[in-house]
Design an enzyme around this catalytic site. Structure first.
Site, PDB file in Angstrom:
ATOM      1  N   SER A 179       0.849  -1.189   0.000  1.00 27.59           N
ATOM      2  CA  SER A 179       0.000   0.000   0.000  1.00 27.59           C
ATOM      3  C   SER A 179       0.886   1.240   0.000  1.00 27.59           C
ATOM      4  O   SER A 179       2.044   1.186   0.443  1.00 27.59           O
ATOM      5  CB  SER A 179      -0.905   0.017   1.244  1.00 27.59           C
ATOM      6  OG  SER A 179      -1.558   1.265   1.386  1.00 27.59           O
ATOM      7  N   TYR A 232      -1.166  -1.060  10.757  1.00 27.24           N
ATOM      8  CA  TYR A 232      -1.485  -1.374   9.355  1.00 27.24           C
ATOM      9  C   TYR A 232      -0.371  -0.918   8.423  1.00 27.24           C
ATOM     10  O   TYR A 232       0.079  -1.678   7.549  1.00 27.24           O
ATOM     11  CB  TYR A 232      -2.807  -0.731   8.950  1.00 27.24           C
ATOM     12  CG  TYR A 232      -3.179  -1.008   7.514  1.00 27.24           C
ATOM     13  CD1 TYR A 232      -3.701  -2.247   7.148  1.00 27.24           C
ATOM     14  CD2 TYR A 232      -2.999  -0.050   6.523  1.00 27.24           C
ATOM     15  CE1 TYR A 232      -4.032  -2.527   5.822  1.00 27.24           C
ATOM     16  CE2 TYR A 232      -3.323  -0.321   5.203  1.00 27.24           C
ATOM     17  CZ  TYR A 232      -3.839  -1.556   4.858  1.00 27.24           C
ATOM     18  OH  TYR A 232      -4.159  -1.824   3.544  1.00 27.24           O
TER      19      TYR A 232
END
Length: 322
Positions: free
Chosen positions: A202, A215
């Protein structure tokens, strides 16, 4: 503006006086060369994203198998369909057997390829025999492509976060990449043709994110693990990390933003770059976002506040009336 120009000129003149003429010329040439290199590198990356898709079956083996984790929705489902479209047989791995069967039937019907489903909940991956069971179900297949896609998002604070939720985030986002790669790496190195391992990271993994520490750290792990393996096994395996930003999955399917894209568009771009680079943003829009997100905090703050406002608005809209 005139004052700024004079100020810069003054500093440049000082710089010239401090450096010998020859050294100044050398540094100027090196600076110009680096600027040209970065510009061409950026253009080349954008060009890869819009180039004609290569013959993946020719590179990895016609009629071979692609394994996709988290394959029943979002990017995983798009990868499964796009690879099936090119003639690869598909192994779908996810935790919901009904969704798995439905997706497998859709792929076989649309693209006429063979499919196989494996029910696996990666939050349980530390249990004895978890990966051995998956390995046994893949044993008779010529697997040429692995897509490490499965992931969950932890949005709480570490200080008062649920330990189980935090552990599950690590199990699903990081351990799954290690475990699935371990199952297939040796077999891929022994294949006659090349193989590929695609890992979904990401943009959030490029920098530490306050409020999303866990995360973003797991996504950074995905990136670094994939790149490190690429240096060791590049002779036979194309390792590639994908760094998406806003993807219109079920979480933000109606996000009305110029930089948000459908999963299929990102997958097309990623497959275009497979075998050409170790890292891709998957789409020219996210290629623009990536450096801004990494180097400019104000852009990151704007990005998160924009999405948070959208989610709050969606929650208010879908909340049941009392």
């Amino acid at each position: 503006m005139e004052k700024i120009t004079k100020h810069l000129d003054k500093h440049i003149d000082t710089y010239r006086l401090l450096l010998p003429k020859r050294l100044y010329q050398i540094t100027a040439i090196l600076g110009a060369a680096y600027s040209v290199y970065k510009a061409f590198s950026y253009i080349r990356r954008l060009g890869c994203l819009v180039s004609i898709q290569k013959n993946l079956p020719g590179r990895y083996g016609k009629g071979t198998w692609a394994v996709v984790t988290g394959a029943t929705e979002g990017l995983g489902k798009s990868f499964a369909f796009k690879l099936a479209e090119q003639g690869f047989n598909i192994v779908l791995i996810a935790r919901n057997p009904d969704k798995l069967n439905t997706t497998a039937q859709e792929i076989s019907k649309q693209h006429g390829v063979s499919t196989r489903t494996i029910v696996a909940d990666f939050t349980q991956s530390l249990k004895d025999g978890f990966y051995e069971d998956i390995e046994a179900k893949l044993k008779d297949l010529d697997v040429s492509i692995l897509v490490n896609n499965v992931a969950i998002s932890f949005k709480g604070n570490i200080i008062d976060g649920d330990p189980k939720a935090m552990n599950n985030t690590c199990y699903v986002n990081m351990y799954s990449q290690v475990g699935m790669t371990n199952i297939l790496l040796n077999r891929m190195m022994q294949r006659e043709k090349r193989s590929a391992i695609i890992s979904i990271s990401s943009v959030m993994g490029t920098v530490p994110i306050a409020g999303r520490a866990l995360y973003s750290a797991t996504k950074a792990f995905n990136d670094h693990f994939s790149k490190a393996l690429s240096y060791a096994y590049n002779s036979k395996i194309d390792m590639m990390t994908v760094r998406p930003q806003w993807i219109r999955t079920r979480w933000i399917s109606n996000f009305p933003h110029f930089f948000s894209i459908p999963p299929d568009e990102l997958v097309d771009g990623a497959l275009n770059e497979l075998g050409k680079c170790k890292v891709t943003y998957g789409h020219w829009k996210h290629r623009i976002i990536g450096p801004l997100y990494k180097h400019y905090p104000f852009f990151r703050n704007w990005s998160h506040s924009t999405l948070q406002q959208f989610r709050l608005k969606q929650s208010a809209t879908t909340a049941p009336s009392k």
